[in-house]
Scaffold this active site. Structure first.
Site, PDB file in Angstrom:
ATOM      1  CE  LYS A  41      -4.013   2.041   2.504  1.00  0.00           C
ATOM      2  NZ  LYS A  41      -4.652   1.912   3.789  1.00  0.00           N
TER       3      LYS A  41
ATOM      4  CB  SER B 109      -8.062   3.538   2.543  1.00  0.00           C
ATOM      5  OG  SER B 109      -7.212   3.005   3.407  1.00  0.00           O
TER       6      SER B 109
ATOM      7  CB  SER C 106      -8.619   1.244   5.696  1.00  0.00           C
ATOM      8  OG  SER C 106      -9.423   2.263   5.550  1.00  0.00           O
TER       9      SER C 106
END
Lengths: 95, 491
Positions: B78, B158, B182
Site C-alpha cells: 500500500k 482505503s 480499511s
C-alpha cells in the site's frame, strides 16, 4: 450547533487551508451535515467516565537520551522543494 | 499445475522450496499480470525491475538453503508505507515527488523475510475513504462485475489497490492499513481475506500517519493461512514506535488447525442495524450455523454503545488527522505552491495539495479541537470510546470471539455515494467499533450477493488474541469454500 461562513473561515485559517470564496458555501453545508450527525453523542451519559488515552494498556517507554539517527543533511534535504546552501528555503518572515 | 499467479502464498512457498519453479519465474508471471491489468489502476508505482532483482537474490538464497519464511514471494505494498528510494504518495498530491530516505519497519520486516516488492498500490488519499475514490491518482476499478452488468465497481477502501491487486491475481498478497475498516471492508468487497491486528502488534514507523491511535498495518491475501504467514513476518516490537508492543510473535500459522470445539462465539445484537439487506442477514445466520457445526457454541451478546461508534470515530479520527497533517507545509518535502509570505505559502500549498475529503476532515478535526469546543466534542468522544471498549471487555467475559458481517452491503459502483459524506461513512458501521477498541479482526469471503458480488463475514477477537481470530476465520473459510473468481482479471 451550526457553523456559519465566518466560523468556517476561522477554522480554515487555523488549519492553514485556503478556501476559495466560491467553495465556502458548499463547505459550510458539508461540514454542518457531518456536525449534525456527530451531535448525537450529546445524548450519551459519560458522567464519571475517563476519556481513553491509550487503547491498549501499556507503560510509556523511555530510552537513553542519546542520538540514534545520524545527522545526514543531504538525505534530510533531498525532498525539499527549495533549498540553498544546505538549508530549507522559506519566504521572508522577518523584516 | 495452476498458473503461477493463481497460487496461494503457502503453495508458492512449497513450490519454490521444491524447485518446481524459480522466484524469477514467479516474479515474471506477476509483473506480466500487473502490466496487463493497468486498467484497474491498482498500482500507483510499479517496481518491476526491483521485483526481478529481488527474485534473483531469492533464487540464490533458495539455492544456498538460506530461504526466509517469505523467500521469493511477490507482494504489493500500500502506498502509505515508506519504501526507501521509491516514491511514497499516500494517494495525495501534497506528497508530490516524495521518496522516503528510510524504510518502514513493516516493509523492512517483509524484505528481511525474503519477500519481493512488485509495486506500490493505490489508496484513498491519506487512507481517508471507503471506496478508493478520493485518491489523487484516480479510482481503482474492482476486478468484479455485477451479473449481467458492465458497471465499474469500487474495490472498497482505503486499501483498495491492494485488495484489487490480490483479487485480480496481480500479487500473492499485499499490505494494507486499517484505521476504521480499511483492510476489512475492501477485503469483503473484493472476495479476499483481510486481517487487522491488535493496535500495537505491527510497528507504525514509516507508515504515513492518519489517526495515530487507530492506524494499524495488516495483510490482505487469498487465504486465512496466507494472512497468518504474512502477519507473522510483519509483526514485532519496534523500539522506534513507542506504541509497538514488546511481546513475542506467536506462530500464527499453527493456530489454523486449532479445533473449534468449545469456542464461545458471540453475536452482537446491536449489529442487526435498520435497513440491513436480507442477504447480509442470511449470510450472518449461515456463519452462525457453520461455526456451530464445527463445535462452537454461539450466543447473543450486547454491545450497547455500538450506535455511537461511528460519530465517535468521526470526531477522533479527523482530530488526529488534522494534527498529523499539519506537517505538510510545502517547505520540507512534497508540493510547494507560492503564496503571500510564509502563511500564504502554507495555505496555498495545502489547498492545492489536499483533496476535498481530506480538507473536510482537517477542518472538522481543527474545529473539534479548537478552544471552546474541545470538551464538547473531542473529550466527550474519548469518553464514549472508553464505553465502547468497555462493551467489548464485558462481552469477552462471556465469549471468545464475535461474529458479524464485515460491511452492510456488497461493492457499489464508481461514483455512487459520493455526494453525501455521511452515507459513505456508514460503510464502516461494522468495522469501526473494533478499531476504536484496538481489537484484532479478520474478514473472510463467505458468499455472493444476489447480483454475484462477494460478501464477507468478520471475526473480532480479544486484544493480542489473533490466534483465535485466525482459527475461527479458518473455520468460516473451510465451511464457506469460497472459490468464486472475479471476471475482470488479467488473462
Amino acid at each position: 450547533m451550526s457553523l456559519d461562513k465566518a466560523t468556517v473561515a476561522r477554522i480554515a485559517r487555523l488549519a492553514r487551508l485556503r478556501i476559495e470564496a466560491q467553495d465556502q458555501e458548499r463547505m459550510v453545508g458539508e461540514l454542518n451535515g457531518i456536525l449534525t450527525w456527530i451531535e448525537q453523542l450529546r445524548a450519551v451519559d459519560v458522567e464519571g467516565v475517563e476519556p481513553m488515552t491509550s487503547v491498549v494498556a501499556m507503560d510509556l517507554v523511555l530510552r537513553e537520551d542519546v542520538v540514534t539517527i545520524p545527522g545526514d543533511r543531504d538525505a534530510v534535504l533531498a525532498n525539499a522543494p527549495a533549498k540553498e546552501h544546505g538549508f530549507f528555503v522559506v519566504p521572508k518572515v522577518v523584516e | 499445475m495452476a498458473a503461477l499467479t493463481d497460487l496461494t502464498i503457502s503453495e508458492a512457498r512449497a513450490g519454490l522450496r521444491a524447485r518446481s519453479f524459480s522466484a524469477r519465474e514467479l516474479a515474471d508471471a506477476h509483473v506480466g499480470a500487473m502490466e496487463r491489468a493497468r486498467e484497474l489502476n491498482a498500482f500507483i508505482t510499479e517496481t518491476a525491475d526491483a521485483a526481478r532483482a529481488g527474485a534473483g537474490a531469492s533464487d540464490a538464497r533458495l539455492a544456498r538453503g538460506e530461504a526466509g519464511p517469505l523467500e521469493g514471494i511477490p507482494l504489493a505494498i500500500k502506498d502509505l508505507f515508506c519504501t526507501k528510494g521509491v516514491t511514497t504518495t499516500a494517494g495525495s498530491h501534497i506528497l508530490h515527488g516524495f521518496a522516503s530516505p528510510y524504510e518502514s519497519t513493516v516493509t523492512a520486516n517483509l524484505w528481511r523475510a525474503g519477500a519481493v516488492m512488485l509495486g506500490k498500490t493505490n489508496l484513498d488519499e491519506f487512507a481517508m475513504g471507503s471506496s478508493n475514490m478520493t485518491s489523487y491518482h484516480g479510482p481503482v476499478v474492482s476486478p468484479w462485475r455485477r451479473k449481467g452488468s458492465n458497471a465499474r465497481l469500487v474495490p472498497g477502501g482505503s486499501s483498495g489497490g491492494s485488495a484489487a491487486a490480490v483479487a485480480a491475481r496481480l500479487c500473492l498478497g499485499a499490505t494494507g492499513t486499517d484505521t476504521g475498516g480499511s483492510i476489512r471492508q475492501p477485503a469483503a468487497f473484493s472476495g479476499i481475506v483481510g486481517l487487522k491486528p491488535t493496535y500495537g502488534r505491527c510497528s507504525r514507523l514509516g507508515i504515513v500517519a492518519f489517526a495515530s491511535s487507530l492506524d494499524q498495518a495488516g495483510p490482505l491475501a487469498r487465504s486465512v493461512r496466507d494472512c497468518a504467514i504474512l502477519l507473522g513476518a510483519m509483526a514485532g516490537h519496534d523500539p522506534l514506535d513507542s506504541t509497538s508492543v514488546d511481546r513475542p510473535v506467536p506462530d500464527y500459522e499453527a493456530a489454523l488447525v486449532r479445533p473449534l470445539k468449545g469456542l464461545r462465539v458471540g453475536v452482537p445484537k446491536e449489529y442487526r442495524v435498520d435497513g440491513m439487506p436480507a442477504e447480509i442477514d442470511a449470510l450472518w445466520r449461515q456463519g452462525v450455523a457453520w461455526l456451530t457445526d464445527q463445535g462452537a457454541t454461539v450466543r447473543e451478546v450486547s454491545l450497547p454503545h455500538t450506535r455511537h461508534a461511528l460519530p465517535t470515530y468521526y470526531i477522533v479520527a479527523p482530530a488526529e488527522a488534522s494534527s498529523n497533517l499539519a506537517r505538510y507545509d510545502g517547505v520540507r518535502y512534497g508540493l510547494r505552491v507560492a503564496g503571500d509570505g510564509v502563511d500564504g505559502l502554507y495555505e496555498a500549498t495545502r489547498a492545492a495539495g489536499f483533496g476535498a475529503e481530506v480538507q473536510r476532515r482537517v477542518l472538522i478535526g481543527t474545529y473539534v479541537l479548537s478552544a471552546g469546543y474541545y470538551d464538547a466534542y473531542y473529550l466527550r468522544a474519548q469518553r464514549v470510546r472508553t464505553l465502547i471498549a468497555r462493551d467489548f471487555a464485558r462481552a469477552y467475559e462471556q465469549v471468545d470471539v464475535l461474529l458479524t458481517p464485515t460491511a452492510p452491503s456488497a461493492a457499489f459502483a464508481i461514483g455512487e455515494k459520493m455526494d453525501d459524506p455521511v452515507a459513505m461513512y456508514l460503510n464502516d458501521v461494522f468495522t469501526v467499533p473494533a478499531s476504536l477498541a484496538g481489537l484484532p479482526a479478520i474478514s473472510v469471503p463467505a458468499g455472493l450477493s444476489a447480483d454475484g458480488l462477494p460478501l464477507g463475514l468478520q471475526i473480532i477477537g480479544r486484544a493480542f488474541d489473533e490466534e483465535t481470530v485466525i482459527a475461527a476465520g479458518a473455520a468460516l473459510e473451510r465451511a464457506a469454500g469460497f472459490s468464486h473468481r472475479p471476471d475482470g482479471i488479467a488473462p
